[in-house]
Design an enzyme around this catalytic site. Structure first.
Site, mmCIF file in Angstrom:
data_model
loop_
_atom_site.group_PDB
_atom_site.id
_atom_site.type_symbol
_atom_site.label_atom_id
_atom_site.label_comp_id
_atom_site.label_asym_id
_atom_site.label_seq_id
_atom_site.Cartn_x
_atom_site.Cartn_y
_atom_site.Cartn_z
ATOM 1 N N CYS A 1 14.580 5.516 -39.920
ATOM 2 C CA CYS A 1 13.544 5.959 -40.860
ATOM 3 C C CYS A 1 13.865 7.272 -41.575
ATOM 4 C CB CYS A 1 12.170 6.021 -40.200
ATOM 5 S SG CYS A 1 12.147 5.906 -38.428
ATOM 6 N N ARG B 1 20.862 4.657 -28.740
ATOM 7 C CA ARG B 1 19.853 5.332 -27.912
ATOM 8 C C ARG B 1 20.369 5.400 -26.487
ATOM 9 N NH1 ARG B 1 14.368 2.296 -30.079
ATOM 10 N NH2 ARG B 1 14.776 2.691 -32.287
ATOM 11 N N GLN C 1 19.193 -2.732 -35.978
ATOM 12 C CA GLN C 1 17.837 -3.132 -36.319
ATOM 13 C C GLN C 1 17.806 -3.693 -37.724
ATOM 14 O OE1 GLN C 1 15.921 0.765 -35.671
ATOM 15 N NE2 GLN C 1 14.619 -0.311 -34.211
ATOM 16 N N ASP D 1 15.834 -3.159 -40.087
ATOM 17 C CA ASP D 1 14.793 -2.164 -40.261
ATOM 18 C C ASP D 1 14.385 -2.064 -41.728
ATOM 19 O OD1 ASP D 1 13.110 -0.253 -39.332
ATOM 20 O OD2 ASP D 1 14.654 1.220 -38.853
ATOM 21 N N HIS E 1 11.369 0.018 -44.446
ATOM 22 C CA HIS E 1 10.250 0.936 -44.608
ATOM 23 C C HIS E 1 9.616 0.709 -45.962
ATOM 24 C CE1 HIS E 1 12.731 2.687 -41.434
ATOM 25 N NE2 HIS E 1 11.572 2.970 -40.901
ATOM 26 N N LYS F 1 -0.377 -0.654 -34.935
ATOM 27 C CA LYS F 1 0.662 -1.617 -35.306
ATOM 28 C C LYS F 1 0.252 -3.036 -35.011
ATOM 29 C CE LYS F 1 3.090 -1.303 -30.903
ATOM 30 N NZ LYS F 1 4.355 -1.243 -30.177
ATOM 31 N N HIS G 1 6.580 0.985 -41.115
ATOM 32 C CA HIS G 1 7.868 0.581 -40.526
ATOM 33 C C HIS G 1 7.730 -0.886 -40.190
ATOM 34 C CE1 HIS G 1 8.774 4.828 -39.138
ATOM 35 N NE2 HIS G 1 7.471 4.875 -39.263
#
Length: 642
Positions: free
Chosen positions: A337, A366, A384, A386, A388, A467, A513
């Site tokens: 992000c 991570r 990911q 991912d 946004h 979420k 997200h």
RNA sequence: GCUGGCGUAGCUCAAUUGGCAGAGCAGCUGAUUUGUAAUCAGCAGGUUAUCGGUUCGAGUCCGAUCGCCAGCUCCA
């Protein structure tokens, strides 16, 4: 009606009049002897209680039998007590912790000097059967705090729990045979009801789930009312074991890990890479169609960015360590992000630009504690899918709707049914309650407008926003974490995100997200188990294996293989040993199509098509028709017939 | 990270109480040319995870390290 009687309303509307203080067992008997015998527990005004429970007021009552799903946890909780009974009998010094029913069975935690062995489990199971045969009733008793302290004087764990009861709370103990436990219940009437149970495994577990406390020894088991159900459950466990992506990943040569590379870091082999590539290609095409723009951001990022985002503060223990370069400190990114935000901020944004939908297959790293790593499902480096979305407050609802479409289209391709959870404000949360309330309502209303069912996970949201969680249901009924859509009140604030509105004023955009597969590693690991390694044609690393019957037809088969490859199909020629051997090899490697060419096919210009798993049932067809069929299956992402 | 278990050939597994490291599959070579789930023969393949210790002698016993597994805790 006199003061000493109460009125009991049954599910069919029938009403019974009973003495005040009558037990649920009495209610069952009043309804009929058959039900009295079959009764396991009861539901009183929506709460499950045991048959010993007495009624002091009018109530709606439902007697629960083996057939009622609510009765199963009661049975399992009683099975946990039976286990503790056996353990206490064979290991008199064992301290007892908690023993609840869980989704698939039950467990009980014990404090012992020597950990349990598999042989111990067998012995406990036998002893459980003895105590079940004794058919001891489960007796419930209300005790005072002082009585309870005396009863559990030798059980420090129970004493600790006892201290947590409120002054006015009712303390109950249950006895079955020699075993007494501090317990809220409910339980089945007697141990004789426990006929079909199995102890499964043993493991350490912290007392109260707190890693600073002592470690207890937990025994897991399961129990059912019917023998067949227990057998079916064990069969499913076996089925799950056979589908294990770590086993299939090795057999099918999809991925590996290597101690030299590092734990939790996945090596995608060529065949696994094809599966991933197909998913990424599909998703890339899909999201471009849904108005996303693709971006790329660096894997190693200056700490400055994570200071602003707050990750260094809040996520530090999950981040890989810093590396020093020319006096600056850098980190492998744990999330994408902040990079996307930096792109958003690279230019001044007008309300006309919004919504901005930015997507990346972003690889993140991570630090996960070594004990939690698990195949492809829990790793330290993963990619990911991912994205946004930066939009105005007013656009949120429409963006959520678009996401619902996207999720649906994505999951349909893999044959996953799914359920939706709305996760709301947790204890510790950022942003005002009004802001949360508004956001939660927006999410709920959007779902309702689309006529979608959802459940609410109260307090399950992240600290920075509510979420939607989509839970996938796989081929053998297990639930997996699927897509998530997350509102964020935090980052736009921290980075000072702005756009210029119609009013020529600066406004703060809202940020969403979202991931669809979440992590490529976890998703592919899950897919391997979902399909048991037999990928549908569009995902199969090898789609067609061409098998000439003898050397004579090799050239013809080679030419046909070339035709297939030329058409964009992943086909290989196998000209080794006997046909039987090659058929077996293709089946073992779960290749969806085998194309056999011998004398008859060579002469007629046809091909004998054998479908994976279909045995000798083959179909002879024109070669062009076969090519078309495979291409059509790829195009439509056809799933194997169930 | 913690508790317990495990680590033998590419894979799946053997190896009496400590006493010469083995088999099947896969691989390679050769023979066989096969009509729907394993053709035959030969060859090769190992510092028994790593390091240290006990012992006349260690795959086996002890310690440390690494990795994996079942959970706990945590999560995409």
């Amino acid at each position: 009606m006199s003061a000493s009687t109460i009125k009991v309303t049954l599910p069919d509307g029938r009403e019974l009049e009973l003495e005040k203080g009558a037990s649920l067992g009495d209610v069952a008997r009043a309804i009929g002897p058959g039900l009295a015998k079959a009764a396991v527990a009861a539901e009183v005004d929506g709460r499950v209680v045991d048959l010993l429970h007495t009624l002091e007021h009018d109530a709606r009552v439902r007697i629960l039998t083996e057939r009622d799903p609510e009765a199963l946890p009661v049975l399992r909780h009683s099975a946990a007590h039976l286990l503790a009974t056996a353990v206490r009998d064979l290991r008199p010094g064992a301290g007892i912790g908690f023993g609840p029913a869980i989704d698939e069975g039950f467990y009980y935690d014990f404090e012992v000097d020597e950990p349990f062995t598999p042989e111990d489990l067998e012995a406990f199971e036998k002893r459980m059967a003895d105590f079940a045969a004794a058919d001891d009733p489960f007796e419930r008793r209300v005790v005072t705090r002082e009585e309870a302290r005396e009863l559990f004087a030798d059980d420090p764990l129970k004493l600790e729990r006892l201290e947590e009861f409120d002054e006015d709370e009712v303390i109950t103990v249950y006895r079955n045979g020699p075993f007494l436990d501090l317990c809220r219940g409910p339980h089945v009437p007697s141990t004789g009801r426990l006929k079909h149970f199995k102890l499964l495994n043993t493991a350490g577990a912290y007392w109260r789930g707190d890693e600073k406390r002592q470690m207890l020894q937990r025994i897991y088991g399961t129990a059912f009312f019917r023998k067949g159900d227990l057998e079916e459950h064990l069969r499913r466990l076996e089925e799950a074991r056979k589908r294990d992506h770590r086993v299939l990943g090795k057999q099918l040569d999809l991925f590996s890990t290597d101690a030299r590379v590092g734990p939790g870091l996945i090596l995608w082999h060529p065949k696994g890479a094809i599966v991933r590539m197909e998913i990424e290609n599909f998703e890339r095409e899909l999201i471009l169609r849904h108005g996303y723009e693709l971006v790329y951001t660096p894997h190693v990022v200056s700490e400055t960015l994570f200071e602003i985002s707050g990750h260094l503060e809040n996520f530090r223990e999950n981040m890989f360590g810093a590396m020093e370069v020319e006096g600056g400190r850098y980190r492998p990114k744990p999330m994408n992000c902040p990079g996307h935000i930096a792109i958003f901020q690279a230019q001044q944004r007008s309300y006309r630009d919004l919504p901005v939908r930015m997507a990346e297959f972003g690889t993140v790293y991570r630090y996960e504690r070594s004990g939690v790593l698990h195949g492809m499902l829990r790793v330290r480096g993963f990619t990911q899918d991912d994205a946004h979305v930066f939009c105005t407050r007013e656009q949120v609802s429409e963006e959520i709707e678009r996401l619902l479409d996207l999720v649906d289209e994505m999951l349909a391709a893999f044959g996953y049914p799914y359920s939706i959870e709305l996760a709301t404000r947790p204890e510790k949360a950022l942003g005002s309650p009004e802001e949360w309330e508004h956001a939660e309502r927006t999410l709920a209303e959007t779902l309702e407008r689309r006529g979608l069912e959802y459940t609410v996970d109260e307090g399950g949201g992240a600290f920075y926003g509510p979420k939607l969680d989509f839970k996938l249901i796989d081929a053998i009924g297990r639930r997996w974490q699927g897509p998530t859509v997350q509102l964020d009140f935090n980052l736009p604030e921290r980075f000072g995100l702005e756009y210029v509105g119609e009013d020529n004023e600066r406004h703060r955009p809202v940020m969403l997200h979202r991931v669809l597969v979440g992590s490529m590693e976890r998703f592919v690991g899950g897919l391997i188990e979902h399909y048991a390694g037999a990928f549908p044609v569009w995902l199969a690393p090898e789609q067609v294996r061409v098998l000439p019957i003898s050397e004579q037809w090799t050239e013809d088969a080679r030419a046909f293989t070339q035709t297939l490859v030329g058409a964009g199909i992943r086909a290989t020629l196998d000209e080794r040993d006997t046909l039987s051997y090659r058929i077996r090899d293709a089946e073992v490697h779960k290749v969806p199509y085998m194309a056999v060419i011998g004398e008859r096919e060579a002469e007629a210009g046809t091909v004998a098509v054998r479908r994976r798993g279909a045995g000798r049932k083959q179909e002879v067809m024109e070669r062009a028709a076969f090519v078309d069929r495979v291409l059509e299956e790829i195009r439509t992402k056809a799933l194997d017939p169930a």
